[in-house]
Structure formats: C-alpha cells, structure tokens
Scaffold this active site. Sequence first.
Site, PDB file in Angstrom:
ATOM      1  CG  ASP A 191      -2.053  -1.003   1.104  1.00 52.64           C
ATOM      2  OD1 ASP A 191      -2.258  -1.535  -0.006  1.00 52.64           O
ATOM      3  OD2 ASP A 191      -2.718  -1.262   2.129  1.00 52.64           O
TER       4      ASP A 191
ATOM      5  CD  GLU B  10      -0.802  -4.831  -9.850  1.00 55.51           C
ATOM      6  OE1 GLU B  10      -0.452  -5.823 -10.522  1.00 55.51           O
ATOM      7  OE2 GLU B  10      -1.757  -4.864  -9.047  1.00 55.51           O
TER       8      GLU B  10
END
Length: 352
Positions: free
Chosen positions: A244, A271
């Site tokens: 993250d 992503e």
Amino acid sequence: MIKWLKSYLLMEKEVGSNSYRREVTGNFVILFSFAILFLLTLSNFFLSSRTIFYANLALFSGLCLITFLFRHNKRLVIHSIAHFMAGGIFVIVYFNQAQDYTPIWSFLYMYLIISLYGHQKGLMIAGGFLGCLLLFLSFWVGETVTKLEFIRFAFVSVFILFFAYLAELLISRTFEQLNKTKSILEKMTITDELTGLHNRRHFNDVLSDKINSARRSKEMLALAIIDVDHFKKYNDTYGHPAGDQVLITLAELLKTTMKRSDDVLFRLGGEEFALLYKPKDETSAIALLERIREAVEDVVKEENIQSIVTISAGLYIIKPQKTQSFEQVYKSADELLYQAKELGRNRVVVSP
C-alpha cells in the site's frame, strides 16, 4: 390543471438548493399575484365601492404592465411584483382606512420577501416595510382602528417577521449542509480511498468526454496506463501494508508531476494507474512519461520502500483527426502496457 400547476411551480423538479426554492417561490409570487388581484377586482366590482374596485383594477393593470415590460428577465419580474405588492398593500389599506383586516396582507408579503431575498437581506427589507406600515396605520389609531387593535397587529406582525426569518435561516442552513454532504458523497464515489486519485468508475465516465472534447478542439490527447512491476511478488514478500505504501508513494509522485488543470489521474485498480493529459506533441508526451518512470526508483528510496520498484507503461496517443471510441482507446493503451511487460518491464511502449 393540476399537472400544469405542478409543472409551473417546478414541483416535479428535484430539490437541490436555495436557488431552486427561490425560483419556486418566485413562480408562486407571479401566479398568486395575478390570481388574488383578479379575484379582488372581480369581487369588488360586485360587492364593494367603485373607488376600491378602480384601485384594484389599477393594481391589476400595473401588474400586467410590469410582467410585459420585464418579460425577458424573470427575476426582475418577480422582484418587481413583490415590491409592487407592498405598494398595493398601502393603497388598499389607505382606501379601506385600515379596516376589514386589510393590513394582514403584510404577513404574506414579509414571508415572501424573506424567502426571495434570504434571511439577512429579506429581514432588512421586510423590517423596513413593517416599520413604514405601522407608521402608516398609526394615522387611523383612535379613528377607524383602536389602540388595542393596533398593538395586537404590531405584536403579531413582529412575531411573524421573526418566525419567517428563523424558518428561512434554518432552511438555508439545512440546504447548505445537504449540499455539503452531497458534495462529499459525490467525491467519495469517484475517489480511490487509498491514494486519493480518481477511481475506475470516474475513468469510465471521463474518458469518452475527454476524447470528444479533444477532437472538437483539435488537440492531441494522451492516455497512459501504468502498472507496478512484480507487485504481487512484492506484496507476498513484504506484506500488504508495504505494498500500500508503494501505491501511495507512486500516487503522490504522479500528483506532483501532473499539475496542469486538464491532467487527470486515476487508480484503475490494484497496482494499475492511468494518466490522461494533453501534450504539445508526441515527443513531449513520451518525455513526461519517461520522467515519471525514471523518478519512481529515486522516490521510493526516499520513502524507505524495502526494495527497488519499477513501473511499466503503455502510452497511446489519440490524434484529433481520428475518431475512436472509449473501448478502442482503452484496449489500445492496455495492449501497449502488455507489450512493455513482455519486453522486460521498466519501460514505456508508445503507439506507432
């Protein structure tokens, strides 16, 4: 008739703001003014003196004249009618010598004025009107109006003025809070919670509009889809909190780099990110994306990311002379990203 009335008063429209409510109030002012003056003129013709009938007829004629003269400016018509109503109240009170409950029309006027102008400005106008009316009525105290009637009227008028002000204040604040909450909710529906960028839903809504806008203005548009290389492996090795942090760091880098007002940034999911911008030419479009790619490694080092992170990107240049759909543009950019990964990652692949 009921259907027309609802349509005219905008009752079928969604309540969204104070301006909408004032528009409804304005339409009501026009409709009510014509209806009440017509009925008063008609009833006074049969039931009252000729003097009062002619006074009402003059008011009705004046109302028609105002509406005709300012027909191209509805707001001016509404405000003119409202103030014309104030003059009409003084005229009717004068001819009736403050009898037959004629001063009570001022209650309606004060409420409408506060609704039209808002609680602050409306209170000043309505308060000034009430002060003049009470001074006007004082001339008949002891003749056609008793002191007790005058005091009662003044007392009730002040209370009505206060409660009209209070109601408008509370309604205005409720609308402000409602619109603020609505704005927050709308922003939440198009914002990615982790990175603060726009989400996939907003990307789907915006891309077609941006393509059409660029084509109309004959401007070049660039769509870049970026993917963090080997992100699943990074997550498995260092954990999701570390993953993250990579996504947040990349998002901040994109925000810092893409500063122009027409640059739009998205997190498409996982992503994968998307950039939508208007370059001067193909060379500048590629150069911008290369700068981002090269900056990623330096930035993640500064942020104490636990391993080297790289990105791959597919850059699709949308030419203004070529008509393309959302699906075609997105598919082309996605295929270019796939090529970048096939060629070894950490690179930008551009449309031919």
